[in-house]
Design an enzyme around this catalytic site. Structure first.
Site, PDB file in Angstrom:
ATOM      1  N   HIS A 140       0.729  -0.964  -0.559  1.00  0.00           N
ATOM      2  CA  HIS A 140       0.266   0.016   0.509  1.00  0.00           C
ATOM      3  C   HIS A 140       0.585   1.226  -0.430  1.00  0.00           C
ATOM      4  O   HIS A 140       0.816   1.992  -1.136  1.00  0.00           O
ATOM      5  CB  HIS A 140      -1.538  -0.111   1.127  1.00  0.00           C
ATOM      6  CG  HIS A 140      -1.537   0.957   1.360  1.00  0.00           C
ATOM      7  ND1 HIS A 140      -2.923   1.616   0.938  1.00  0.00           N
ATOM      8  CD2 HIS A 140      -1.296   2.560   2.336  1.00  0.00           C
ATOM      9  CE1 HIS A 140      -3.522   2.586   1.351  1.00  0.00           C
ATOM     10  NE2 HIS A 140      -2.431   3.252   1.918  1.00  0.00           N
ATOM     11  N   GLU A 141       2.317   0.886   1.096  1.00  0.00           N
ATOM     12  CA  GLU A 141       2.452   2.413   0.717  1.00  0.00           C
ATOM     13  C   GLU A 141       3.555   2.710  -0.009  1.00  0.00           C
ATOM     14  O   GLU A 141       4.270   3.712  -0.925  1.00  0.00           O
ATOM     15  CB  GLU A 141       3.265   2.826   2.320  1.00  0.00           C
ATOM     16  CG  GLU A 141       2.670   1.697   3.650  1.00  0.00           C
ATOM     17  CD  GLU A 141       2.053   3.538   3.755  1.00  0.00           C
ATOM     18  OE1 GLU A 141       2.404   4.489   2.891  1.00  0.00           O
ATOM     19  OE2 GLU A 141       1.450   3.442   4.264  1.00  0.00           O
ATOM     20  N   HIS A 144       1.485   4.225  -3.054  1.00  0.00           N
ATOM     21  CA  HIS A 144       1.697   6.364  -2.747  1.00  0.00           C
ATOM     22  C   HIS A 144       2.661   6.372  -3.303  1.00  0.00           C
ATOM     23  O   HIS A 144       3.326   7.900  -4.280  1.00  0.00           O
ATOM     24  CB  HIS A 144       1.994   6.006  -1.057  1.00  0.00           C
ATOM     25  CG  HIS A 144       0.359   6.356  -0.251  1.00  0.00           C
ATOM     26  ND1 HIS A 144      -0.386   6.562  -0.939  1.00  0.00           N
ATOM     27  CD2 HIS A 144      -0.461   5.660   1.132  1.00  0.00           C
ATOM     28  CE1 HIS A 144      -1.205   6.377  -0.442  1.00  0.00           C
ATOM     29  NE2 HIS A 144      -1.496   6.034   0.634  1.00  0.00           N
ATOM     30  N   GLU A 218      -5.912   7.140  -0.740  1.00  0.00           N
ATOM     31  CA  GLU A 218      -6.281   5.495   0.254  1.00  0.00           C
ATOM     32  C   GLU A 218      -7.049   4.532  -0.017  1.00  0.00           C
ATOM     33  O   GLU A 218      -6.407   3.121  -0.503  1.00  0.00           O
ATOM     34  CB  GLU A 218      -6.435   5.842   1.646  1.00  0.00           C
ATOM     35  CG  GLU A 218      -5.400   6.862   1.901  1.00  0.00           C
ATOM     36  CD  GLU A 218      -4.417   6.869   2.584  1.00  0.00           C
ATOM     37  OE1 GLU A 218      -4.412   5.337   2.941  1.00  0.00           O
ATOM     38  OE2 GLU A 218      -3.843   7.367   2.442  1.00  0.00           O
TER      39      GLU A 218
END
Length: 303
Positions: A140-141, A144, A218
């Site tokens: 997930h990070e 980003h 997100e």
């Protein structure tokens, strides 16, 4: 560098729209300040210095604020090993790795570019998640970073920060200014009120726009990260565990972390916290889990 994270055209469109709207508000804001203060050079210098500092030192500022330190592969072999594997799968440069000595389970990414990026996790996160769940959070990070969310959010948030600084500066000028005759004092007071009103309006508009963009990024990072690993259930399990653990932490212990919610993997809200969707930096847990469940179903049909 082109990564294996799928391009998210909806995310790109929303980012461009938000930046355009913020830019429009920014131009109006500067124009009003120039008209009221009549010092274009001073305003430009202050704005340029603040923007440069926030953009160039964003990684250092975030790490310092979260009390995080860069760690080597020897200090955190498991964490580095997971990030090495995910970066190889995604075909992207490996970011620096940091650990924040915080009991609250969370993670965040920062940095002005892919090659200057940092992924930080808290000790609370490392203690609570197993390797598979940590896979989901770190993918997930990395999403980003791959989608340049960090740069966009840092740049977008600058306008709100600037407006807040202007409002605070004018308030202090009102409180501590002196040595003026009544007529000039009245004119200056009206000028300060006008600047504060404009600053407050700009801050409110930018606040709502950035919150909307933050919620969508997100969801986009959840989806891209789960597609990279091919196992949405890992991320769903991590989200459920982290949210449950955070809800049991006393609210007084979370207050110092809540200003950084836009950076976090999961928002730092204690039990009983309730914010309207319009003001939240993150989608609801239910919305995130529903998206991951739908994605798991899609991936199951494709396999």
């Amino acid at each position: 560098m082109r990564t294996r994270f799928r391009p998210d055209h909806q995310l790109t469109a929303r980012m461009l729209l938000t930046i355009f709207l913020l830019g429009l508000v920014y131009v109006v804001f500067i124009a009003v300040l120039v008209a009221l203060i009549k010092s274009l050079v001073a305003i430009v210098l202050v704005v340029a210095a603040l923007l440069f500092a926030q953009f160039w030192f964003s990684d250092r500022i975030a790490l310092y604020a979260m009390r995080a330190r860069i760690v080597t592969p020897e200090e955190a072999p498991q964490l580095h090993g997971i990030i090495d594997r995910l970066c190889a799968t995604a075909n992207m440069p490996k970011p620096q790795v940091a650990i924040a000595d915080l009991g609250m389970p969370n993670a965040f990414a920062t940095g002005r570019s892919q090659r200057r990026a940092v992924i930080a996790v808290t000790t609370g996160l490392l203690e609570r998640l197993d390797a598979d769940e940590l896979d989901g959070v770190l993918s997930h990070e990395l999403s980003h970073i791959a989608h340049r969310d960090v740069v966009v959010m840092t740049t977008a948030s600058f306008l709100g920060v600037l407006a807040g600084l202007v409002a605070r500066f004018t308030l202090y000028s009102t409180m501590f200014g002196g040595g003026r005759d009544r007529r000039n004092g009245d004119q200056l007071f009206l000028l300060i009120l006008a600047v504060m009103a404009v600053s407050a309006t700009v801050y409110a508009v930018s606040f709502l726009l950035i919150r909307a963009l933050s919620r969508y990024r997100e969801l986009a990072a959840d989806r891209a990260g789960a597609i990279l690993t091919g196992r949405p259930s890992e991320l769903a399990s991590a989200l459920t565990k982290i949210s449950g653990d955070i809800s049991r932490i006393p609210s007084r212990d979370l207050r110092t972390e809540q200003p950084f919610n836009a950076f976090f993997f999961a928002p730092a809200f204690g039990a009983g916290a309730s914010l309207s969707l319009l003001l939240s930096t993150h989608p609801s847990l239910e919305q995130r889990l529903n998206q991951l469940a739908e994605l798991a179903n899609e991936l199951g049909k494709e396999s």
